[in-house]
Write a protein that holds these residues in place. Structure first.
Motif, PDB file in Angstrom:
ATOM      1  N   SER A 179       0.838  -1.214   0.000  1.00 59.57           N
ATOM      2  CA  SER A 179       0.000   0.000   0.000  1.00 59.57           C
ATOM      3  C   SER A 179       0.870   1.262   0.000  1.00 59.57           C
ATOM      4  N   ASP A 180       2.058   1.188   0.628  1.00 54.99           N
ATOM      5  CA  ASP A 180       2.945   2.360   0.632  1.00 54.99           C
ATOM      6  C   ASP A 180       3.571   2.594  -0.746  1.00 54.99           C
ATOM      7  N   TYR A 181       4.001   1.506  -1.400  1.00 57.72           N
ATOM      8  CA  TYR A 181       4.538   1.686  -2.768  1.00 57.72           C
ATOM      9  C   TYR A 181       3.437   2.220  -3.685  1.00 57.72           C
ATOM     10  N   PHE A 182       2.204   1.721  -3.443  1.00 61.47           N
ATOM     11  CA  PHE A 182       1.109   2.144  -4.308  1.00 61.47           C
ATOM     12  C   PHE A 182       0.835   3.638  -4.150  1.00 61.47           C
ATOM     13  N   ARG A 183       0.874   4.107  -2.896  1.00 63.51           N
ATOM     14  CA  ARG A 183       0.646   5.544  -2.682  1.00 63.51           C
ATOM     15  C   ARG A 183       1.724   6.357  -3.407  1.00 63.51           C
ATOM     16  N   MET A 184       2.958   5.895  -3.309  1.00 67.57           N
ATOM     17  CA  MET A 184       4.049   6.601  -4.010  1.00 67.57           C
ATOM     18  C   MET A 184       3.786   6.591  -5.520  1.00 67.57           C
TER      19      MET A 184
END
Ligand code: GTP
Ligand code: 5AD
Length: 329
Positions: free
Chosen positions: A44-49
């Motif tokens: 989810s963090d990579y996706f937000r980036m």
């Protein structure tokens, strides 16, 4: 406003590493003793980036590692990224760079999830040499099966990256030319850069573009074909039109002036160059609860400071703060 650095270079190409782990120990990359040095983040963090970068004009996202296919959930991640649209409302060009060991079973699910292209690292076409370079026995058949599966399912064009290192595999140049023709893949030779854990790089270890061209033309004449300005590889076709090869020559013919790339490491740091001596902690800001607007401001300030060029081979060269496996290629 779209992303660009202080030299006016548009930044359109993002590479996200999703794991620092790799199941190969290639001799030009790893010591063979070190494992992962950095952690990884929830998808989810990579996706937000990825979402924020896409809104800033990124057109291409390449998923890297370590070895990205080791990470459970990679197919679902591709499916999420495939739903993103860039600033112009277009879908992103999603690609992956892998050693290919686990690719044969994953090619179809990755394609179905929205992956467009795959690049497989492969440094010898001879199984024994391949085992000596990767320090993994019996990997060659898996990788070959992965390349063939990728072609079959339409992860097109399949590119094969071969890093040449003097004394190890420069005799593979012509066999790779034959491989490109037989397998219908684009083989790209890469000049060895000082980005290895063992620090064995020296100018003499680099097999240069000129030498690759000279050796390949002993097999068949090559004709240069146009490449895009931001593309790393110079492209060539054989004289009879069958088979394409590329040469990525960051050492003898640097291409920094047209660089469109930015990288995020598995632990969420932005790197403005492969050879950077520092990185910029995007994830820490996220942990501190930064809003999207704050992340955008941080990304813009980091990108603005992207270095002009590398200094490989020059007396003032300072080795990068991370080696290739811990950046993502
Ligand atoms: P496509 O061109 O989209 O197919 O991406 P790709 O990952 O297959 O190729 P790319 O040209 O992005 O990178 C291939 C290899 O070129 C990398 O693994 C590096 O070895 C080298 N390379 C890529 N980007 C840079 C860069 O910014 N600087 C230097 N010096 N080398 C790079
Ligand atoms: N120099 C050039 N290319 C390298 N790669 C790994 N280490 C180096 C190096 N020192 C290549 C891999 C892979 C991509 C991620 O980078 O072979 O294809």
């Amino acid at each position: 406003m779209l992303l660009s650095d202080k030299f006016g270079r548009p930044i359109t190409d993002l590479r996200i590493s999703i794991t620092d782990r790799c199941n190969y120990k290639c001799i030009y990359c790893r010591t063979g003793n070190e494992g992962a040095l950095y952690g990884d983040l929830p998808f989810s963090d990579y996706f937000r980036m990825a979402r924020i970068f896409a809104s800033l004009g990124i057109k291409k996202i390449r998923i890297t590692g370590g070895e990205p296919l080791l990470r459970k959930g990679v197919v679902d991640f591709v499916a999420e990224v495939a739903k993103l649209r860039n600033a112009g409302g277009e879908p992103l060009d999603i690609a992956i760079t892998t050693n290919g060991h686990l690719l044969s079973d994953m090619a179809q699910p990755l394609k179905d999830a929205g992956l467009r292209r795959v690049t497989v690292s492969m440094d010898a076409v001879d199984p024994d040499r391949f085992a000596r370079i990767t320090r993994v026995s019996n990997g060659f058949d898996n990788v070959l099966a992965g390349i063939r599966a990728s072609r079959r399912v339409g992860l097109w064009p399949v590119k094969v990256n071969c890093v040449l290192m003097r004394g190890f595999n420069e005799d593979q140049i012509i066999p790779f030319g034959m491989f490109a023709r037989d397998e219908g893949v684009v083989v790209r030779f890469i000049e060895f850069m000082p980005l290895e854990e063992d620090r064995v790089w020296a100018p003499e270890t680099v097999v240069t573009l000129d030498e690759i061209l000279r050796r390949m033309s002993e097999y068949r004449p090559l004709i240069e074909i146009p490449h895009q300005r931001s593309e790393t590889a110079r492209r060539y076709r054989f004289d009879d039109g069958v088979g394409e090869i590329g040469i990525i020559a960051p050492v003898s013919h640097p291409f920094c002036g047209h660089c469109s790339r930015i990288r995020v490491t598995a632990d969420g740091k932005i790197r403005t160059r492969l050879c950077s001596v520092w990185d910029h902690d995007l994830h820490e800001l996220m942990l501190r609860g930064a809003s999207d607007e704050e992340l955008v401001a941080f990304i813009r300030s980091v990108v603005a400071r992207k270095e002009e060029r590398h200094h490989i081979g020059e007396p003032d060269f300072v080795p990068a703060s991370r080696t290739m496996v811990h950046i993502g290629g």
